[in-house]
Design a protein around this motif. Structure first.
Motif: not given
Length: 384
Positions: A11-33
């Protein structure tokens, strides 16, 4: 590893992976920013409206600058905002105070009057910013500025070692700021248009307050139940210098301006709900002067000692508050800077004994003292 432990690790690994995915999306997708930016802006704008303070039938005193010319990262120079009856009146506009006022989120377009206690630079330095920024915020009428005239006791210009030094009045100071900001105002009108920036609002109009006798005052503001009167204080050789008594629907506040201990302050603070009084700790300033002498900086040491004789100590201000039966005493124009709890403790040494049962607070930038009408209540909040 037990079943529960394995599940928790997965569960902790899944949460970390989801967090990293969200961060990557926010960091790279202008529409989300852009979407996040719009949400943050909307939230801050919704929290920005403190306009209700203008009409809530209370007298609000907001400290926008509680410091002195001694550099202090936590305090702007002298500035106090009076909020009542649909008006915001600014008493003194020391350097850095506009930024502190803006952070309070009070509606700057409601600023229609500035009152100057005297013409030292730490009380006037941000006058231009208050004028132009309140105009940009929506003020459509000229900014009215009241303050002392040229002192009759001092002839200007003075000839000092061959150079001419003028002793100016408020009209001279306002004229200088108006000239300095004239190009700024003109460019803004050309850029944005008169529908958005009323040319009349760019004007600054000076009014020099006639010098009253001791025990007398001059009314400088009287609108919609809010009355403010100027009285003499003793900041010699800075003459005249004023304090201000503020009255609104039965509540009374007083701002001392810069002054040594002076009976006239007690006279005009009689039975006030609030006295905002300047304070300089004499022993602390003497210690600073001694340190400067030890470092060979004798010029600044001498000037530091000079300041002692035209300011009021915290204990003396407490004595004034007691004599006038003031409910709450708040220290402002704090000298020297107080960077930690020990320095604040030293600054206030002897105040409890001098003040007795009276309420006393050390002021800070963003402090709002509210005096609701129809009661004797006093409340304190932080606007920053």
């Amino acid at each position: 590893m037990g079943r529960k432990a394995r599940f928790a690790a997965v569960l902790a690994a899944v949460v970390v992976a989801l967090g990293l995915a969200v961060f990557a999306a926010v960091w790279t997708v202008p529409s989300l920013q852009d979407g996040i930016t719009r949400r943050v802006i909307a939230g801050r704008l919704a929290a920005n409206d403190r306009g209700a303070l203008l009409t809530d039938k209370g007298l609000h005193i907001v400290l926008c600058g509680t410091g002195s010319p001694m550099p202090d990262p936590s305090r702007a120079n002298a500035c106090t905002a009076v909020v009542a009856g649909g008006h915001i009146v600014i008493i003194d506009t020391g350097p850095g105070s506009w930024a502190k006022f803006a952070q309070t989120r009070l509606p700057a377009s409601a600023i229609d009057t500035v009152l100057l206690t005297h013409l030292h630079s730490d009380h006037i330095g941000a006058l231009g910013e208050f004028a132009v920024q309140s105009w940009i915020a929506g003020r459509k009428v000229p900014l009215e500025v009241f303050g002392p005239g040229r002192p009759q006791e001092i002839k200007a210009p003075l000839d000092i070692e061959g150079d001419a030094y003028g002793v100016s009045g408020t009209a001279d100071v306002v004229r200088g700021f108006a000239m300095a900001y004239d190009s700024d105002s003109g460019f803004r009108i050309v850029h944005h248009g008169t529908d958005y920036l009323a040319p009349e609002g760019a004007r600054i109009i000076a009014h020099e307050i006639p010098k009253p006798d001791l025990g007398q005052s001059v009314t400088v503001f009287d609108k919609d139940g809010l009355k403010i009167s100027a009285f003499l204080v003793n900041h010699h050789p800075v003459e005249p210098a004023f304090g201000y008594r503020i009255e609104y629907l039965g509540r009374v506040a007083v701002v001392s301006g810069d002054t040594k201990k002076f009976d006239n302050v007690a006279v005009f603070s009689k039975d006030a709900d609030l006295l905002v009084h300047e304070a300089l700790n004499v022993e602390m300033v003497r210690n600073i002067a001694a340190g400067l002498d030890n470092a060979g900086i004798h010029r600044l040491a001498k000037m530091a000692r000079d300041t002692i004789n035209y300011h009021t100590s915290p204990v003396e201000a407490a004595e004034i508050a007691n004599e006038a039966h003031v409910k709450l005493l708040v220290y402002s124009h704090v000298v020297p800077p107080l960077p930690n709890a020990l320095m604040r403790h030293i600054f206030l040494r002897g105040v409890d004994e001098a003040r007795g049962a009276g309420d006393t607070r050390l002021g800070y930038d963003g402090m709002m003292i509210t005096l609701p009408t129809g009661s004797q209540e006093i409340s304190i909040s932080d606007l920053l």
